[in-house]
Scaffold this motif. Sequence first.
Motif, short mmCIF file in Angstrom:
data_model
loop_
_atom_site.label_atom_id
_atom_site.label_comp_id
_atom_site.label_asym_id
_atom_site.label_seq_id
_atom_site.Cartn_x
_atom_site.Cartn_y
_atom_site.Cartn_z
N GLN A 250 -9.08 -2.54 -3.11
CA GLN A 250 -8.05 -1.52 -3.29
C GLN A 250 -7.16 -1.35 -2.06
O GLN A 250 -6.08 -0.77 -2.14
N TYR A 251 -7.59 -1.86 -0.91
CA TYR A 251 -6.80 -1.73 0.32
C TYR A 251 -5.96 -2.98 0.62
O TYR A 251 -5.23 -3.00 1.60
N THR A 252 -6.09 -4.02 -0.19
CA THR A 252 -5.51 -5.31 0.20
C THR A 252 -3.99 -5.35 0.16
O THR A 252 -3.38 -6.19 0.82
N ASP A 254 -2.00 -3.07 1.35
CA ASP A 254 -1.53 -2.51 2.62
C ASP A 254 -2.75 -2.18 3.47
O ASP A 254 -3.15 -1.02 3.61
N PRO A 255 -3.40 -3.19 4.05
CA PRO A 255 -4.70 -2.99 4.69
C PRO A 255 -4.69 -2.27 6.03
O PRO A 255 -5.68 -1.63 6.39
N ASP A 256 -3.61 -2.35 6.80
CA ASP A 256 -3.63 -1.85 8.16
C ASP A 256 -4.05 -0.39 8.29
O ASP A 256 -4.85 -0.05 9.17
N PRO A 257 -3.56 0.54 7.45
CA PRO A 257 -3.99 1.93 7.60
C PRO A 257 -5.50 2.12 7.44
O PRO A 257 -6.12 2.86 8.20
N ALA A 258 -6.10 1.45 6.46
CA ALA A 258 -7.54 1.57 6.24
C ALA A 258 -8.32 0.93 7.38
O ALA A 258 -9.37 1.44 7.81
N VAL A 259 -7.84 -0.19 7.87
CA VAL A 259 -8.48 -0.86 9.00
C VAL A 259 -8.46 0.03 10.24
O VAL A 259 -9.46 0.16 10.96
N LYS A 260 -7.34 0.69 10.46
CA LYS A 260 -7.21 1.59 11.60
C LYS A 260 -8.09 2.83 11.44
O LYS A 260 -8.78 3.24 12.38
N ARG A 261 -8.09 3.44 10.25
CA ARG A 261 -8.93 4.62 10.02
C ARG A 261 -10.40 4.32 10.24
O ARG A 261 -11.15 5.15 10.78
#
Length: 270
Positions: A250-252, A254-261
Amino acid sequence: MKLSLSTFVYFRYPLIEAIQRTAGHGYDGVEIWGGRPHAYCDDMDPRRVADTAAVIADSGIAISNFIPAQFRYPVNIAAADDRIRAGSVDYLRKSIDAAAALGSPSVSLCPGFSLYGQSHGDAWDRMTESLQKLLDHARNMPLALLLEPGNLMETDLVVTVNDGIRAVKQLEGVMGLLPDTGYLYINRESLSDVVDRCGDIPCHYHIDDNMGASDDHMTPGEGKIDFDIFLGSLAGSGYDGFLAVELGFQYTADPDPAVKRSIEFLKHKV
């Protein structure tokens, strides 16, 4: 304890871009996903291996683990059909070879599942036979093999950590385990004592969150899992390996925000 990230969340990005973004977000390591478009075994020729290894070295991070694409489809090391099972083992052998070429310290393996009409005992025996073949293949390689317990939507063989302990103790040679916090929570297992239960079995850990109903691989801190006691017991055990964030599909986009969080949450915990 060090933090790493599975490249799967960068499913829509080339592997090299995924590695560079992982490093840019401050992770200590990267867990290489062995599916396309990342490090699928048939695509990892010497040139691509060398290019990938160079980017990892230039980025200043380490490989924490290699994950062949294997849950659900098309791999089943417990299949009653000899051709399917042999093809699954062969694919995983080639994935182990790719991981070794990249310098990964470990490769995680999934247990497979029984089919309608196949007894649980038959599937278990075929799974352990396949795992033994993979363990024999990797015997002289500088990497470990890790069996990952799953959940009932993905396997009926190695669901709990205790199932995993039973399986690896049947094998000749040393195979480790890969407990995943998301699976533990769905399976109603205790996160508080998983480190103690594994004992002297080598382990690598995945961390992700969910709401308790399905394996959503949410960013840590956004679901219902209370990680404090688990992380405390992991630190108290002297574990100095990687804790690998494994985020869902579900994050693929726009992954950067989830990776950062994820890393911001965990840096306040470990």
